[in-house]
Scaffold this active site. Structure first.
Site, PDB file in Angstrom:
ATOM      1  N   VAL A 197    -110.961 -17.113 -90.570  1.00 25.55           N
ATOM      2  CA  VAL A 197    -109.616 -16.563 -90.791  1.00 25.55           C
ATOM      3  C   VAL A 197    -109.655 -15.401 -91.790  1.00 25.55           C
ATOM      4  O   VAL A 197    -109.055 -14.342 -91.553  1.00 25.55           O
ATOM      5  CB  VAL A 197    -108.637 -17.671 -91.265  1.00 25.55           C
ATOM      6  CG1 VAL A 197    -107.261 -17.076 -91.547  1.00 25.55           C
ATOM      7  CG2 VAL A 197    -108.535 -18.776 -90.219  1.00 25.55           C
ATOM      8  N   VAL A 254     -99.052 -23.365 -89.006  1.00 21.47           N
ATOM      9  CA  VAL A 254     -98.630 -24.116 -87.808  1.00 21.47           C
ATOM     10  C   VAL A 254     -98.626 -23.163 -86.614  1.00 21.47           C
ATOM     11  O   VAL A 254     -98.042 -22.079 -86.684  1.00 21.47           O
ATOM     12  CB  VAL A 254     -97.207 -24.702 -87.980  1.00 21.47           C
ATOM     13  CG1 VAL A 254     -96.757 -25.406 -86.701  1.00 21.47           C
ATOM     14  CG2 VAL A 254     -97.150 -25.650 -89.166  1.00 21.47           C
ATOM     15  N   GLY A 277    -101.007 -21.380 -85.239  1.00 20.27           N
ATOM     16  CA  GLY A 277    -101.888 -20.198 -85.247  1.00 20.27           C
ATOM     17  C   GLY A 277    -101.093 -18.910 -85.188  1.00 20.27           C
ATOM     18  O   GLY A 277    -100.337 -18.587 -86.105  1.00 20.27           O
ATOM     19  N   ILE A 302     -98.562 -18.113 -83.319  1.00 21.13           N
ATOM     20  CA  ILE A 302     -97.167 -18.191 -82.845  1.00 21.13           C
ATOM     21  C   ILE A 302     -96.210 -18.031 -84.025  1.00 21.13           C
ATOM     22  O   ILE A 302     -96.303 -18.777 -84.991  1.00 21.13           O
ATOM     23  CB  ILE A 302     -96.839 -19.557 -82.203  1.00 21.13           C
ATOM     24  CG1 ILE A 302     -97.885 -19.959 -81.181  1.00 21.13           C
ATOM     25  CG2 ILE A 302     -95.447 -19.561 -81.603  1.00 21.13           C
ATOM     26  CD1 ILE A 302     -97.707 -21.383 -80.662  1.00 21.13           C
ATOM     27  N   ASP A 352    -104.969 -32.988 -88.141  1.00 21.34           N
ATOM     28  CA  ASP A 352    -104.505 -31.598 -88.215  1.00 21.34           C
ATOM     29  C   ASP A 352    -103.085 -31.486 -87.627  1.00 21.34           C
ATOM     30  O   ASP A 352    -102.199 -30.875 -88.239  1.00 21.34           O
ATOM     31  CB  ASP A 352    -105.496 -30.715 -87.441  1.00 21.34           C
ATOM     32  CG  ASP A 352    -105.095 -29.264 -87.413  1.00 21.34           C
ATOM     33  OD1 ASP A 352    -105.184 -28.618 -88.460  1.00 21.34           O
ATOM     34  OD2 ASP A 352    -104.675 -28.779 -86.348  1.00 21.34           O
ATOM     35  N   LYS A 402     -99.360 -30.461 -89.421  1.00 22.50           N
ATOM     36  CA  LYS A 402     -98.481 -29.411 -88.890  1.00 22.50           C
ATOM     37  C   LYS A 402     -97.079 -29.945 -88.589  1.00 22.50           C
ATOM     38  O   LYS A 402     -96.089 -29.264 -88.845  1.00 22.50           O
ATOM     39  CB  LYS A 402     -99.130 -28.787 -87.647  1.00 22.50           C
ATOM     40  CG  LYS A 402    -100.381 -27.974 -88.004  1.00 22.50           C
ATOM     41  CD  LYS A 402    -101.181 -27.609 -86.781  1.00 22.50           C
ATOM     42  CE  LYS A 402    -102.377 -26.738 -87.136  1.00 22.50           C
ATOM     43  NZ  LYS A 402    -103.316 -26.593 -86.006  1.00 22.50           N
TER      44      LYS A 402
END
Ligand code: HSE
Length: 397
Positions: A12, A127, A129, A131, A196, A200
């Site tokens: 990232v 949350v 990625g 979007i 994960d 989220k």
């Protein structure tokens, strides 16, 4: 010029540097200023990287440089990511992050710290990625009472399930591919066991309901027990099995859970495949709204992180959200949740008939009887299933 620092030069972090560099002119036009990456914090050296001269190993260099006004945290894990974020906010530096672990466990603390120090704390990338879903949920849908959110929130498990269903790949092969594509967490259990997705849905619930539930309070089931037989039975009956994070308002209390669920084919979430995530929000005025996009990966995630930087640079006066910690009294007990279920048993249909007054048979093959039961309370379900030899039991969305 807006000076920023990136913490962590992994998937990232390097994506953030690339997006800022590639799109510098576009961003400059939007905010009327340019973004300068002044430092990148990492333990490693990157001699071959175009950003090699930005690498530092001591966080204090960033903390004590008053020219740095925004810190992009992309380290992952709770510590030291939380500590560095808190220290930066206390110095009045705004922090943006993709780190769902920190936001789900300490988001309330960091939002408060940001507000007290005239800084902002944003986490769009934590949350979904790439979007844009958190900002729309918190702002564009602010006029609504949110009734329910259902989301496919983990790209790795959605990728694995899709590859298993569509291409007959084994779980292990599909997981390896997800890791190679940079989707998976360092510890695959965080993906596969639903941890994960749990973080989220806690973040989404906090935005929707204003209360941050501790992830350890959320009933969480992963995908490791999903069998191809169940996938086939579900498909023949008109459902796709998806790992769904769900947050509901039930009479003013929150019900939050993560589980593989049967999603009817006429629900758009059933069509969200591979690394894509989908979040279906139901508001009392908006009705259903769906957000779909790439839920993991270097550039989509970086897109969301950099959008937060752009937001802070362009609109520094916006206030932070404020969350309270959810208390036990704010939550619906998992035992009280009412749902309908898919069940597969090695018991006979006569045995099923003796336990359930109503059911719809789906299939009988290889000594397995699969059926669907209408909505009932979880405690009642458990009592009844104790009388059968259960192979699998999955909630229906
Ligand atoms: N491991 C996560 C996923 C990364 O697969 O969705 C993005 O949060």
């Amino acid at each position: 010029m807006i000076n920023i620092a990136i913490l962590g030069f992994g998937v990232v972090g390097s994506g953030i540097a690339e997006v800022i560099t590639q799109n510098s002119e576009i961003i400059k036009k939007k905010i009327g200023d340019s973004i300068n990456i002044k430092y990148i914090l990492d333990l490693r050296e990157f001699p071959d990287s175009p950003f090699a001269d930005k690498i530092v190993h001591d966080f204090n260099i960033i903390l004590n440089d008053d020219e740095v006004s925004i810190v992009a945290e992309a380290m992952g894990g709770l510590h030291p990511a939380f500590d560095f974020s808190e220290q930066a906010l206390k110095k009045g530096k705004s922090v943006v992050t993709s780190n769902k672990h920190v936001v789900a466990e300490k988001g309330d603390v960091l939002l408060k710290t940001a507000e007290e120090n005239g800084a902002r704390y944003l986490f769009e990338a934590s949350v979904g990625g790439g979007i844009p879903v958190l900002r729309p949920l918190g702002t564009c849908l602010a006029a609504n009472k949110i009734n329910e959110i259902n989301g496919i929130l983990n790209g790795t498990t959605n990728y694995i399930l899709t590859q298993m269903i569509d291409f007959g790949k084994t779980f292990e092969v599909a997981l390896k591919e997800a890791q190679q594509k940079g989707y998976a967490e360092a510890n695959p259990s965080a993906d596969v066991d639903g941890i994960d997705a749990c973080r989220k849905i806690c973040i989404l619930a906090a935005i929707a309901f204003g209360k941050l539930i501790d992830p350890s309070e959320v009933s969480t089931t992963g995908i490791s027990n999903i069998r191809l037989n169940d996938v086939k039975n579900a498909s023949e009956a008109g459902y796709a099995i998806k790992l769904i994070g769900q947050a509901k308002d039930i009479d003013g209390k929150m019900s939050v859970s993560v589980a593989p669920r049967l999603v009817p084919h006429d629900n758009l979430l059933s069509k969200v495949d591979d690394v894509f995530n989908g979040v279906l929000v139901n508001g009392n005025a908006s009705d259903d709204i769906i957000f779909i996009g790439k839920g993991a990966g270097k550039m989509p995630t970086a897109s969301a992180v950099v959008s937060d930087i752009v937001d802070i640079a362009g609109r520094p006066e916006i206030k932070n959200q404020q969350w309270d910690k959810a208390e036990k009294t704010d939550l619906v007990s998992a035992d009280d949740v009412v749902a309908s279920y898919y069940v597969c048993t090695s018991s006979s249909e006569d045995a099923v008939k003796a336990v359930f007054a109503e059911y719809s048979a789906l299939s009988l093959k290889d000594g397995e009887f699969a059926f669907i039961i209408p909505a009932l309370k979880k405690t009642e379900l458990d009592e009844k299933l104790a009388k059968l030899e259960v192979i699998s039991c999955l909630e229906i969305l």
